[in-house]
Write a protein that holds these residues in place. Sequence first.
Motif, PDB file in Angstrom:
ATOM      1  N   UNK A 182      53.671  44.015  55.102  1.00  0.00           N
ATOM      2  CA  UNK A 182      52.549  43.107  54.844  1.00  0.00           C
ATOM      3  C   UNK A 182      51.767  43.661  53.662  1.00  0.00           C
ATOM      4  N   UNK A 183      51.808  42.952  52.546  1.00  0.00           N
ATOM      5  CA  UNK A 183      51.156  43.431  51.329  1.00  0.00           C
ATOM      6  C   UNK A 183      49.639  43.243  51.422  1.00  0.00           C
ATOM      7  N   UNK A 184      48.937  43.984  50.579  1.00  0.00           N
ATOM      8  CA  UNK A 184      47.482  43.824  50.497  1.00  0.00           C
ATOM      9  C   UNK A 184      47.174  42.429  49.949  1.00  0.00           C
ATOM     10  N   UNK A 185      46.236  41.763  50.584  1.00  0.00           N
ATOM     11  CA  UNK A 185      45.889  40.400  50.186  1.00  0.00           C
ATOM     12  C   UNK A 185      44.677  40.353  49.264  1.00  0.00           C
ATOM     13  N   UNK A 186      43.785  41.335  49.348  1.00  0.00           N
ATOM     14  CA  UNK A 186      42.551  41.358  48.573  1.00  0.00           C
ATOM     15  C   UNK A 186      42.270  42.769  48.052  1.00  0.00           C
ATOM     16  N   UNK A 187      41.347  42.852  47.128  1.00  0.00           N
ATOM     17  CA  UNK A 187      40.892  44.138  46.626  1.00  0.00           C
ATOM     18  C   UNK A 187      39.455  44.010  46.143  1.00  0.00           C
ATOM     19  N   UNK A 188      38.754  45.117  46.178  1.00  0.00           N
ATOM     20  CA  UNK A 188      37.437  45.175  45.543  1.00  0.00           C
ATOM     21  C   UNK A 188      37.682  45.725  44.142  1.00  0.00           C
ATOM     22  N   UNK A 189      37.372  44.925  43.135  1.00  0.00           N
ATOM     23  CA  UNK A 189      37.695  45.281  41.753  1.00  0.00           C
ATOM     24  C   UNK A 189      36.450  45.308  40.874  1.00  0.00           C
ATOM     25  N   UNK A 190      36.563  46.081  39.812  1.00  0.00           N
ATOM     26  CA  UNK A 190      35.553  46.097  38.746  1.00  0.00           C
ATOM     27  C   UNK A 190      36.227  45.487  37.522  1.00  0.00           C
ATOM     28  N   UNK A 191      35.990  44.211  37.246  1.00  0.00           N
ATOM     29  CA  UNK A 191      36.724  43.506  36.183  1.00  0.00           C
ATOM     30  C   UNK A 191      36.515  44.120  34.797  1.00  0.00           C
ATOM     31  N   UNK A 192      37.634  44.300  34.085  1.00  0.00           N
ATOM     32  CA  UNK A 192      37.612  44.743  32.694  1.00  0.00           C
ATOM     33  C   UNK A 192      38.167  43.669  31.768  1.00  0.00           C
ATOM     34  N   UNK A 300      39.479  47.875  37.296  1.00  0.00           N
ATOM     35  CA  UNK A 300      39.477  49.132  38.033  1.00  0.00           C
ATOM     36  C   UNK A 300      39.517  48.795  39.517  1.00  0.00           C
ATOM     37  N   UNK A 301      40.313  49.516  40.272  1.00  0.00           N
ATOM     38  CA  UNK A 301      40.437  49.262  41.703  1.00  0.00           C
ATOM     39  C   UNK A 301      39.537  50.215  42.489  1.00  0.00           C
ATOM     40  N   UNK A 302      38.668  49.631  43.306  1.00  0.00           N
ATOM     41  CA  UNK A 302      37.806  50.428  44.186  1.00  0.00           C
ATOM     42  C   UNK A 302      38.447  50.564  45.561  1.00  0.00           C
ATOM     43  N   UNK A 303      39.002  49.478  46.079  1.00  0.00           N
ATOM     44  CA  UNK A 303      39.522  49.474  47.440  1.00  0.00           C
ATOM     45  C   UNK A 303      40.527  48.344  47.616  1.00  0.00           C
ATOM     46  N   UNK A 304      41.631  48.635  48.330  1.00  0.00           N
ATOM     47  CA  UNK A 304      42.622  47.613  48.673  1.00  0.00           C
ATOM     48  C   UNK A 304      42.418  47.199  50.127  1.00  0.00           C
ATOM     49  N   UNK A 305      42.555  45.891  50.392  1.00  0.00           N
ATOM     50  CA  UNK A 305      42.288  45.352  51.720  1.00  0.00           C
ATOM     51  C   UNK A 305      43.414  44.423  52.179  1.00  0.00           C
TER      52      UNK A 305
END
Length: 470
Positions: A182-192, A300-305
């Motif tokens: 089951x792949x990660x569906x969301x992430x907390x990102x810092x858009x660049x 930039x990736x902060x967290x994978x969910x």
Amino acid sequence: MGGRKKRVVIDDHSNKQKAMTSIWRPVSTNASSCEESLLTAATVESKDGDRVQEVGCSTSGTISNEYDMKVAAESIDENTESAASSSQLQGDVENKVLGDSSLSTEKHSISVQVGASLFRFIKGKGGFTQKKIEEETKVKIIFPSSKEDEFITIEGISIDSVTSASEKIQAIIDEAVRSRSLDYSHLVSLPLAIHPELVSKLINFQHTILGNDDSSIDENLDTDSNEAEDINDNKEVDQLSKKKADVAVELKVDDDRKSVKVNPTSIPLVSYAPKASKAPTSSDLGIEKSIFIKPKTFHLTVLMLKLWNKDRVKTATEVLQSISSEVMEALDNRPVSIRLKGLECMKGSLAKARVLYAPVEEIGSEGRLLRASQVIIDAYVKAGLVLESDAKQGLKLHATLMNARHRKRTKQKRNDVSFDARNIFKQYGSEDWGEYLIREAHLSKRFSFDENGYYHCCASIPFPENMQVE
């Protein structure tokens, strides 16, 4: 089982008239179902045998064999009462059957919110897992017809069977969530990707690595080139076989053993001209367009969910929005910028790289961005939305440029095969990608994009963009 016939002779002492009476009697049977009935026939005949009539009566198979056959020659009124008694008995049996039927068809059901992304794990390959659960617990698992519906229904004949099935399904979900299947569906990102100049640099980077003919590079190219080489090899063999058609071979036949002996010393060795070597292409090095991060999603990736249903997505949205003020405090209410410079390999060696990224350096080296990112992580861990294995990992902000896991699967290659990054490092190992302002944090949905090409935004919180003057 057929009905039995009993001939009954009635004495008419008066000899004045011949009376005929219908007789009903219950019969003992061993029938297993109370729905099965038997027909008992009784024959009534006068003494002189002038008039004979057979009367049939239906009775339940559950009647006890303690009943004895009773024969009475009474008046017509008595016969009517006997028939009425038979009908009443039949009615009592039928009512009992109906009552038992209503109890046996009683069903229990529950609805369980699962999430469409997890349905395949409950069904299993070819529906095997679903069938196994249904057979073991005597239930029926019903999946929704709409893709928007995230609930499954479990129907069973008892509360225990339904509960047992739901527990088995929950165990499957827990295992699937922990696995890489089951792949990660969301992430907390810092858009660049909001910085156009950086997007242009990334596009040029891809074109340079892939070459000017990058549009022709495709995962099917390897198959075509291999087939072409095979065809060329076959042509060379055919030409050599024509030139050497007059090779002498000595054959000796032994009549007794009926065998043929070949003397290999008379067969000359054939040498093949070496093929001209050619420079390896990007495809030969395991490099293709699919493993590059799309420039318009650069971040930039902060967290994978893993958020597998709507309730978890809603909770994740609320969590991010609720910590906006805490993130601001961690940033000291001041803008934060980063510098991207050079390249590093996260997994594997340069010859067998899997992830290539640009290191992140916070301008001023105050650690404010790391503190703000940790506030976000802690909030999601507290909300129970982070996998235990992910919660134990330390945060390392990085900007991924290439990832072998994004490779498109083919028959010749697995999707996670490594690539040779040595030449890339020679060209871009000390590349200065520039300095960029971090403007916001996103709860981003993977595999879904907005009109600008960036990940679909489920929620966002702003970062300071201007210095606050006291």
